[in-house]
Motif scaffolding. Structure first.
Motif, short mmCIF file in Angstrom:
data_model
loop_
_atom_site.label_atom_id
_atom_site.label_comp_id
_atom_site.label_asym_id
_atom_site.label_seq_id
_atom_site.Cartn_x
_atom_site.Cartn_y
_atom_site.Cartn_z
N GLY A 310 56.11 -13.83 37.24
CA GLY A 310 57.33 -13.23 36.73
C GLY A 310 57.54 -11.80 37.15
N GLY A 320 62.25 -17.05 30.36
CA GLY A 320 60.95 -17.64 30.09
C GLY A 320 60.83 -19.07 30.56
N ILE A 323 60.25 -19.02 34.28
CA ILE A 323 58.93 -18.48 34.59
C ILE A 323 57.84 -19.49 34.30
CG2 ILE A 323 57.22 -16.73 33.91
CD1 ILE A 323 59.58 -14.81 33.44
N TYR A 347 55.88 -10.83 32.98
CA TYR A 347 57.33 -10.70 33.07
C TYR A 347 57.69 -9.22 33.07
CZ TYR A 347 57.22 -9.84 28.00
OH TYR A 347 56.95 -9.33 26.75
N ALA A 351 63.75 -8.98 31.98
CA ALA A 351 63.89 -10.43 32.04
C ALA A 351 64.14 -10.99 30.65
CB ALA A 351 62.63 -11.06 32.64
N ALA A 353 62.69 -12.90 28.68
CA ALA A 353 61.39 -13.51 28.37
C ALA A 353 60.67 -12.61 27.40
CB ALA A 353 60.56 -13.70 29.64
N TYR A 386 54.95 -3.45 33.60
CA TYR A 386 55.35 -4.82 33.31
C TYR A 386 54.39 -5.39 32.27
CZ TYR A 386 51.51 -6.98 35.97
OH TYR A 386 50.27 -7.40 36.41
#
Length: 444
Positions: A310, A320, A323, A347, A351, A353, A386
Motif C-alpha cells: 500500500g 483497504g 490493498i 498504507y 488512502a 484505509a 507511512y
C-alpha cells in the motif's frame, strides 16, 4: 483481456485499462479461463525485442518444469492448483516453468480463499545467517528508520525490536539520504552491533544498488544488497538499474561469502503501480506488471523479496479492500514463481484505509504462509511517513498461529534471556538476563 479480468484497481482506472463494468469483468474472466497457458509463451505482452525483462522471462523459461501443466488452460491451471495433486513437491517442481503472466492470469480467477489455500501449500526456503521460510515459522524485518539517520536513534529502535523478538529476517534501515558515506556509517554500526552480541541475522541499509557496489569496493561489511525492481526495462531504468548492474552486484555479494548457513545475499522490494507511475507499463495492468517484477527478483535467488503493497498510494490501490486483495495476489504470485515472499503490510495516510484493514491483511497473509513481515516501532515509520505493522503485531501473529521466528534467531533469543524456552518474551523489568541489561545499557 488481462486488464479487464483484474479486480478493480484505482491504478488501472487511472491508466484507462479497467473493465468499464462488473459484467465486462466477468466476461473477460470467462474468456481468460479458456485461454491455453501456452499462449503466454507465444505472445509477449511487452515486446521481446525492446524489453530485457521479457527476454529474461522467455529465455529463462524451463520447458521441462512447464511440461506437467503445458496442456492446461488458465482455468484448468486454477483447478489443478487447488487440487490435492498440487502438493508442496509438485508446486516446487513447476515453479521455473510458470511465467509471471501465467501466475497473474490465474490469480485473476481466484477468490481470496483460493489465493490463501494455494500459497499455504508452497514452501520457499532461503538462508544467510538465519533460515527463512521453514514450516511453523514467521520471520520479521526490523525496520528502525530515523528521519536524520542518527545512529543512536536507529540503535534505540533496534533494541526495541530485538526485545520484542523481531529482526530474524533482516535488520534493514531505509536511509534518509542516498549518501554513500552515511550508508557506510550505518552499515558499520549495524554490523558492529550484530557481531558484538553474535546475533544470527543479517543487516542491510537499503541504499541504491550502485551505492552498494561502491560500499563493497571500499571494504565495508555488506550482508545483503538491496534494490527496488519493476516489471519492465523502462520502469527499471526509472530506478536507475538494469539487469547487468544487478548481476554485477549479485556476483560481488556472493564473492564476500558472509553467510553462515546459506549465501542468498539479495533483497528486493516491489509494489503494484511502480511501472504505471513511471509511464513504463506498456498498456498492461498493474498486477500483471507487478508479477513480471518477480521474474527479475527470481533470477538472483534472493534471501528476501517483498511487496510494499500500500506504499505507493491511493492512486494505485485506493482503499483497504484493494490493498488486501493486492497483497494476497502479490504473495500468491511470488510464491508460485518460487520467491521467498514477504510483505510490507502498509498504507499511506491519504488512502481510504486504516489499521483494521492492516490487521485483516497481516492475519490473512500469515494464514497463507507468508515468509516474513515488516515491523516498525509503533506501526508508524517516522522517516518514510507511512503506516506499517508494529513489533507487537508480530507477537500477536506468532501467538495466535503458534509460530516461531527462524530457528537460529529463536535459539539466540533464549540464550540471551530475551525469550523463555516456550518462546514467551521476558520483560526487561521482570527478571531480565544480565545480557539484556548489558545490551540496553550499551545502546543507550
Amino acid at each position: 483481456m488481462l486488464a479487464a479480468a483484474s479486480a478493480l484497481r484505482s491504478g488501472d482506472e487511472l491508466a484507462g485499462l479497467a473493465a468499464a463494468s462488473a459484467t465486462r469483468r466477468v466476461a473477460a474472466r470467462w474468456v481468460l479461463a479458456d485461454l491455453p497457458l501456452k499462449a503466454f509463451l507465444n505472445e509477449a505482452i511487452v515486446p521481446y525485442e525492446s524489453d530485457e525483462v521479457t527476454r529474461l522471462i522467455i529465455d529463462s523459461h524451463d520447458a521441462a518444469a512447464f511440461a506437467p501443466i503445458a496442456h492446461l488452460t488458465v482455468g484448468g491451471f486454477r483447478d489443478w492448483l487447488l487440487s490435492e495433486a498440487a502438493d508442496e513437491a509438485a508446486l516446487a517442481a513447476i515453479a521455473r516453468g510458470v511465467t509471471p503472466e501465467m501466475a497473474a492470469a490465474v490469480s485473476k480467477l481466484m477468490r481470496v480463499q483460493d489465493l490463501i489455500a494455494v500459497a499455504k501449500k508452497i514452501r520457499v526456503v532461503t538462508a544467510f545467517r538465519s533460515t527463512i521460510g521453514l514450516t511453523g515459522r514467521l520471520s520479521t524485518r526490523l525496520q528502525p528508520n530515523h528521519p536524520a539517520d542518527d545512529p543512536r536513534g536507529i540503535a534505540a529502535a533496534v533494541l526495541d525490536g530485538l526485545l520484542h523478538g523481531v529482526g530474524d529476517a533482516v535488520i534493514g534501515v531505509n536511509p534518509a539520504t542516498d549518501s554513500v558515506p552515511a550508508a557506510t556509517t550505518l552499515i558499520r554500526m549495524l554490523d558492529e552491533l550484530r557481531e558484538r552480541y553474535a546475533i544470527p541475522t543479517q543487516t542491510c541499509v537499503l541504499t541504491h544498488v550502485t551505492n552498494a557496489l561502491t560500499i563493497m569496493e571500499r571494504g565495508a561489511p555488506v550482508d545483503l544488497v538491496f534494490q527496488s525492481v519493476a516489471g519492465s526495462e523502462a520502469a527499471n531504468a526509472g530506478f536507475g538499474i538494469d539487469l547487468a548492474v544487478l548481476r554485477e552486484a549479485h556476483a560481488a555479494a556472493q564473492a564476500l561469502g558472509r553467510g553462515t548457513v546459506g549465501q542468498n545475499a539479495m533483497y528486493f522490494e516491489t509494489g503494484q503501480g511502480s511501472a504505471l507511475s513511471a509511464n513504463a507499463h506498456h498498456g498492461v495492468d498493474q498486477q500483471t506488471m507487478e508479477a513480471r517484477a518477480y521474474a527479475v527478483a527470481r533470477a538472483f535467488d534472493p534471501l528476501l523479496a517483498n511487496t510494499v503493497v500500500g506504499f505507493i498510494g491511493p492512486e494505485y490501490l485506493y482503499d483497504g479492500k484493494q490493498i488486501i486483495r493486492a497483497g494476497l495476489e502479490d504473495h500468491f504470485c511470488g510464491k508460485l514463481l518460487g520467491l521467498p515472499m514477504g510483505c510490507d503490510v502498509c498504507y499511506t495516510n491519504h488512502a481510504e484505509a486504516d489499521q483494521d484493514d492492516m490487521d485483516s491483511l497481516m492475519t490473512l497473509l500469515t494464514v497463507a504462509g507468508c515468509s516474513f513481515l515488516i515491523c516498525v516501532p509503533g506501526s508508524d515509520d517516522v522517516m518514510l511517513s507511512y503506516q506499517s505493522l508494529s513489533n507487537h503485531d508480530a507477537l500477536y501473529l506468532r501467538s495466535i498461529m503458534g509460530l516461531r521466528p527462524a530457528p537460529e534467531f529463536e535459539a539466540w533469543l533464549e540464550q540471551a534471556g530475551i525469550a523463555a524456552p516456550d518462546g514467551t518474551l521476558r520483560a526487561l523489568a521482570d527478571g531480565a538476563s544480565p545480557f539484556v541489561r548489558q545490551l540496553a545499557e550499551t545502546i543507550s
